[in-house]
Design a protein around this motif. Structure first.
Motif, PDB file in Angstrom:
ATOM      1  N   TYR A  41       0.859  -1.189   0.000  1.00 50.06           N
ATOM      2  CA  TYR A  41       0.000   0.000   0.000  1.00 50.06           C
ATOM      3  C   TYR A  41       0.887   1.227   0.000  1.00 50.06           C
ATOM      4  CZ  TYR A  41      -4.290  -2.532   1.297  1.00 50.06           C
ATOM      5  OH  TYR A  41      -5.370  -3.339   1.329  1.00 50.06           O
ATOM      6  N   VAL A  48       3.268   0.602   3.036  1.00 50.51           N
ATOM      7  CA  VAL A  48       3.013  -0.493   3.959  1.00 50.51           C
ATOM      8  C   VAL A  48       3.006  -1.780   3.159  1.00 50.51           C
ATOM      9  CG1 VAL A  48       1.394  -1.513   5.566  1.00 50.51           C
ATOM     10  CG2 VAL A  48       1.594   0.969   5.447  1.00 50.51           C
ATOM     11  N   PRO A  69      -2.843 -12.737  13.287  1.00 51.21           N
ATOM     12  CA  PRO A  69      -2.853 -11.567  14.161  1.00 51.21           C
ATOM     13  C   PRO A  69      -3.488 -10.355  13.478  1.00 51.21           C
ATOM     14  CG  PRO A  69      -0.602 -12.175  13.551  1.00 51.21           C
ATOM     15  CD  PRO A  69      -1.488 -13.216  12.995  1.00 51.21           C
ATOM     16  N   SER A  70      -3.929  -9.428  14.276  1.00 53.35           N
ATOM     17  CA  SER A  70      -4.583  -8.238  13.737  1.00 53.35           C
ATOM     18  C   SER A  70      -3.619  -7.443  12.865  1.00 53.35           C
ATOM     19  CB  SER A  70      -5.078  -7.382  14.899  1.00 53.35           C
ATOM     20  OG  SER A  70      -5.715  -6.247  14.398  1.00 53.35           O
ATOM     21  N   CYS A  72      -2.559  -8.256   9.882  1.00 50.70           N
ATOM     22  CA  CYS A  72      -1.638  -9.060   9.079  1.00 50.70           C
ATOM     23  C   CYS A  72      -2.033  -9.089   7.616  1.00 50.70           C
ATOM     24  CB  CYS A  72      -1.534 -10.479   9.626  1.00 50.70           C
ATOM     25  SG  CYS A  72      -3.016 -11.446   9.370  1.00 50.70           S
ATOM     26  N   GLY A  73      -3.175  -8.521   7.292  1.00 55.38           N
ATOM     27  CA  GLY A  73      -3.536  -8.453   5.877  1.00 55.38           C
ATOM     28  C   GLY A  73      -4.659  -9.377   5.463  1.00 55.38           C
ATOM     29  N   LYS A  74      -5.464  -9.809   6.402  1.00 54.82           N
ATOM     30  CA  LYS A  74      -6.556 -10.725   6.061  1.00 54.82           C
ATOM     31  C   LYS A  74      -7.621 -10.037   5.214  1.00 54.82           C
ATOM     32  CE  LYS A  74      -7.372 -11.587  10.418  1.00 54.82           C
ATOM     33  NZ  LYS A  74      -6.341 -10.716  11.030  1.00 54.82           N
ATOM     34  N   SER A  75      -8.004  -8.836   5.660  1.00 55.68           N
ATOM     35  CA  SER A  75      -9.002  -8.108   4.871  1.00 55.68           C
ATOM     36  C   SER A  75      -8.451  -7.758   3.495  1.00 55.68           C
ATOM     37  CB  SER A  75      -9.434  -6.843   5.601  1.00 55.68           C
ATOM     38  OG  SER A  75     -10.010  -7.169   6.842  1.00 55.68           O
ATOM     39  N   SER A  76      -7.167  -7.439   3.462  1.00 50.94           N
ATOM     40  CA  SER A  76      -6.532  -7.143   2.178  1.00 50.94           C
ATOM     41  C   SER A  76      -6.599  -8.356   1.264  1.00 50.94           C
ATOM     42  CB  SER A  76      -5.079  -6.743   2.383  1.00 50.94           C
ATOM     43  OG  SER A  76      -4.980  -5.662   3.272  1.00 50.94           O
ATOM     44  N   GLU A 195     -14.879 -11.495   9.139  1.00 53.22           N
ATOM     45  CA  GLU A 195     -15.302 -11.395  10.539  1.00 53.22           C
ATOM     46  C   GLU A 195     -16.801 -11.104  10.671  1.00 53.22           C
ATOM     47  OE1 GLU A 195     -12.806  -8.928  12.929  1.00 53.22           O
ATOM     48  OE2 GLU A 195     -11.153  -9.072  11.507  1.00 53.22           O
ATOM     49  N   HIS A 228     -11.331 -14.039  13.869  1.00 55.56           N
ATOM     50  CA  HIS A 228     -10.392 -14.009  14.992  1.00 55.56           C
ATOM     51  C   HIS A 228     -10.733 -15.106  15.987  1.00 55.56           C
ATOM     52  CE1 HIS A 228      -7.964 -10.525  14.210  1.00 55.56           C
ATOM     53  NE2 HIS A 228      -9.032  -9.896  13.773  1.00 55.56           N
ATOM     54  N   ARG A 246       2.327  -8.879   9.967  1.00 59.17           N
ATOM     55  CA  ARG A 246       2.611  -8.129   8.747  1.00 59.17           C
ATOM     56  C   ARG A 246       4.106  -8.077   8.471  1.00 59.17           C
ATOM     57  NH1 ARG A 246       3.135  -2.664   7.909  1.00 59.17           N
ATOM     58  NH2 ARG A 246       2.787  -2.272  10.097  1.00 59.17           N
TER      59      ARG A 246
HETATM   60  N1  LIG Z   1      -6.355   1.213   2.098  1.00 56.14           N
HETATM   61  C1  LIG Z   1      -5.203   1.069   2.748  1.00 56.14           C
HETATM   62  N2  LIG Z   1      -4.203   1.960   2.580  1.00 56.14           N
HETATM   63  C2  LIG Z   1      -3.037   1.800   3.217  1.00 56.14           C
HETATM   64  N3  LIG Z   1      -2.753   0.794   4.050  1.00 56.14           N
HETATM   65  C3  LIG Z   1      -3.696  -0.121   4.279  1.00 56.14           C
HETATM   66  C4  LIG Z   1      -4.978  -0.041   3.647  1.00 56.14           C
HETATM   67  N4  LIG Z   1      -5.727  -1.090   4.044  1.00 56.14           N
HETATM   68  C5  LIG Z   1      -4.943  -1.783   4.890  1.00 56.14           C
HETATM   69  N5  LIG Z   1      -3.741  -1.216   5.032  1.00 56.14           N
HETATM   70  C6  LIG Z   1      -2.625  -1.725   5.853  1.00 56.14           C
HETATM   71  O1  LIG Z   1      -2.418  -3.059   5.495  1.00 56.14           O
HETATM   72  C7  LIG Z   1      -2.214  -3.857   6.638  1.00 56.14           C
HETATM   73  C8  LIG Z   1      -3.188  -5.010   6.626  1.00 56.14           C
HETATM   74  O2  LIG Z   1      -4.514  -4.505   6.774  1.00 56.14           O
HETATM   75  P1  LIG Z   1      -5.761  -5.457   6.804  1.00 56.14           P
HETATM   76  O3  LIG Z   1      -6.951  -4.615   6.984  1.00 56.14           O
HETATM   77  O4  LIG Z   1      -5.725  -6.328   5.619  1.00 56.14           O
HETATM   78  O5  LIG Z   1      -5.495  -6.312   8.115  1.00 56.14           O
HETATM   79  P2  LIG Z   1      -6.399  -7.411   8.824  1.00 56.14           P
HETATM   80  O6  LIG Z   1      -5.617  -8.646   8.895  1.00 56.14           O
HETATM   81  O7  LIG Z   1      -7.726  -7.473   8.173  1.00 56.14           O
HETATM   82  O8  LIG Z   1      -6.544  -6.811  10.261  1.00 56.14           O
HETATM   83  P3  LIG Z   1      -7.732  -7.028  11.302  1.00 56.14           P
HETATM   84  O9  LIG Z   1      -7.608  -8.428  11.772  1.00 56.14           O
HETATM   85  O10 LIG Z   1      -7.433  -6.053  12.393  1.00 56.14           O
HETATM   86  O11 LIG Z   1      -9.000  -6.738  10.573  1.00 56.14           O
HETATM   87  C9  LIG Z   1      -2.380  -2.959   7.838  1.00 56.14           C
HETATM   88  O12 LIG Z   1      -1.109  -2.711   8.369  1.00 56.14           O
HETATM   89  C10 LIG Z   1      -2.962  -1.690   7.311  1.00 56.14           C
HETATM   90  O13 LIG Z   1      -2.388  -0.595   7.929  1.00 56.14           O
END
Ligand SMILES: Nc1ncnc2c1ncn2[C@@H]1O[C@H](COP(=O)(O)OP(=O)(O)OP(=O)(O)O)[C@@H](O)[C@H]1O
Ligand SMILES: [Mg+2]
Lengths: 289, 257
Positions: A41, A48, A69-70, A72-76, A195, A228, A246
């Protein structure tokens, strides 16, 4: 096996090819193939690196869970698979085709139900049909048929009689059920859940686990569930992918051996607890920098 | 008396109380009627000049509504464009802020130069002063769409236009209707400013004229009528707002104004 299914459990299912559970012949077919991707990103305050060397394969009709872990990029990962963002390097293919843009078929549900407050429950559920091909062309003409499908789906999640209400008249758990219906109304071959049950109380959550389990058992779509809750993952999924901190990558893929259909009771069996413990230990290990 | 009736009559009670205090103060302190006439004098002037007052009120009302209608049409269109794309939003926003900072009273002479004395400058001033809150609110309604909801729709193959029609525009409604209440009162300000600077009809013109003739009670009569027009139009749009966006008042999502 590929047969025209009869309506099961009140849900009218259009005849279409379906696939057996993993273990059958079709499990050889890969639905989602994430091949060594990375995602970077760009932000005002620097880059990032959310994902790196991430590899994952999910079979057709498989129920996959992703834990980690929170941050780590799961939503990504979910957004990558559905084509909403592009990987910085590497390729993803879904149903054998390289993902180039938004998928156009995937059902999605998030922690927040995200219902449209100006639409009644049934119209919220039917929203995807106004968008997805080929339904969007037929939607006006066959509104009654689609409505009946929506009502039937609402019934299977225990919301019979609520179709004429507005979302604000429903509790959080009920709204989440509606959101689940909206994700499934067009019978997607791929369901992405980020989630979805995180904001619910323990009892409602377990109830919805069973709702999801039954729907999946019946329709056998491919699911990727981000959660989670390790018990949730172990109860619902065929395979659980554990991601590292991450930049996220898959550090462990655990197959859950319990036979289906599963009852909630298995959550108290030692074998189940062992799996949860193992996942827990792994996540605790990778959380540390 | 129930809580509801109290709430219904409270505005009337307060209005009457203000007039009463005004009247009593004028008499008690013997205020010079050239400085501040008592409301009784203002109402007497209103009765005396009822015909001309009505004529000028009607002019002010229709010029204001015409300017406001232009503002709604233009404001909604521009708001949709600005809310549609981030780039346009970024590019146009500073320009609009700058434009909004220009005092409209400074623009009126130019408008009079272009269009001559008459209703056109008043309509345009009302338009110029009232479109800004509409644009900002419509654009905000579109820009604050939940990204996850957008994801849900895009993963279904929705195009930008689908998302706008199914989600963006409906969810903008509370913002739009909220802004109309603000915009209509601003439109009145615009009309009066323009009529005061240069016109041959309208309450603003009448106020300027009566002021220069030292007919102070007539000035106040015109001001009271203007306030009544403003309140009436505000009430109309407040009602329309509640009527069209009942869902927004019930659900947790709240409008900007
Ligand atoms: N649109 C964005 N722009 C910049 N950085 C982003 C964006 N979306 C996510 N990130 C970064 O990418 C990393 C992974 O984010 P993501 O939302 O995928 O995590 P996650 O595993 O879903 O977390 P959680 O379990 O807390 O939901 C995070 O460090 C976040 O800061
Ligand atoms: Mg997340």
């Amino acid at each position: 096996m590929s047969v025209a299914m009869r309506p099961v459990g009140g849900l009218p299912v259009e005849p279409r090819a379906r696939h057996d559970a993993p273990g059958g012949l079709d499990s050889m077919a890969t639905t989602v193939d994430i091949g060594d991707i990375s995602l970077n990103y760009r932000g005002a305050s620097g880059n990032v690196l959310a994902l790196q060397n991430t590899t994952m394969r999910i079979g057709r009709g498989e129920f996959a869970a992703v834990v980690g872990p929170s941050g780590c990029g799961k939503s990504s990962l979910m957004r990558l698979v559905t084509g909403l963002v592009r990987p910085t390097t590497g390729d993803i293919s879904v149903f054998g085709e390289k993902v180039r843009g938004p998928l156009k078929i995937a059902g999605m549900a998030f922690q927040n139900p995200n219902l449209l407050p100006w639409r009644k429950v049934i119209d919220n559920v039917l929203l995807p049909l106004e968008i997805v091909r080929p339904h969007r062309r037929r939607f006006r003409a066959e509104k009654d048929k689609y409505r009946a499908q929506g009502e039937a789906l609402l019934k299977t999640v225990g919301l019979e009689g609520f179709s004429g209400r507005f979302p604000w008249e429903l509790s959080g758990g009920m709204q989440q059920r509606v959101s689940l219906c909206r994700a499934l109304i067009h019978q997607p071959a791929l369901l992405m859940l980020d989630e979805p049950f995180a904001a619910l109380d323990a009892f409602t959550r377990e109830e919805l686990w069973c709702v999801l389990r039954d729907l999946w058992q019946e329709l056998r779509f491919t699911v990727i569930l981000v959660t989670h809750d390790l018990r949730e993952a172990a109860f619902l999924a065929d395979t659980i992918h554990v991601m590292s901190a991450r930049p996220g990558r898959v550090v462990m893929t655990k197959t859950v051996p319990f036979p289906r259909p599963r009852e909630l009771d298995i959550c108290f069996e030692p074998a189940f607890t062992d799996i949860v413990q193992e996942l827990r230990a792994k996540i605790a290990e990778v959380r540390k920098p | 008396m129930s809580q509801n009736t109290v709430e219904t009559i409270a505005p009337w009670v307060f209005t009457l109380a203000i007039f009463a205090v005004w009247e009593i103060a004028c008499r008690l302190f013997g205020v010079d009627p050239f400085i501040l006439p008592p409301p009784s004098a203002a109402f007497a002037a209103m009765a005396q000049y009822w015909g001309p007052l009505m004529r000028h009120s009607a002019v002010t009302l229709w010029t204001t509504m015409a300017g406001f209608a232009l503002a709604v049409a233009f404001g909604v269109a521009l708001g949709l464009i600005v809310g549609w794309s981030r780039t346009i939003y970024r590019g146009l926003y500073p320009v609009m802020i700058g434009f909004n900072c220009i005092p409209k009273v400074a623009v009126v002479p130019i408008l009079i130069m272009w269009f001559g004395i008459g209703e056109v400058p008043a309509i345009l001033t009302a338009f110029l002063i009232s479109f800004f809150p509409i644009v900002v609110n419509v654009a905000t309604g579109l820009a604050t769409m939940e990204p996850e909801l957008e994801d849900v729709l895009r993963a279904l193959g929705a195009r930008k236009l689908d998302i706008m029609l199914k989600v963006g525009i409906p969810r903008t409604q509370p913002y739009l209707f909220g802004s109309l209440k603000v915009a209509i009162t601003l439109a009145f300000v615009g009309t009066i400013v323009s009529e005061t600077v240069g016109a041959n009809a309208g309450l603003g013109y009448l106020i300027a004229l009566a002021g220069s003739n030292f007919q102070v009670p007539l000035v106040f009569a015109a001001l009271i009528l203007l306030a009544i027009e403003g309140i009436a139009m505000y009430a109309v749009f407040a009602y329309i707002e509640v009527y069209f966006t009942r869902w927004a008042f019930r659900s947790s999502m709240s409008a900007a104004t």
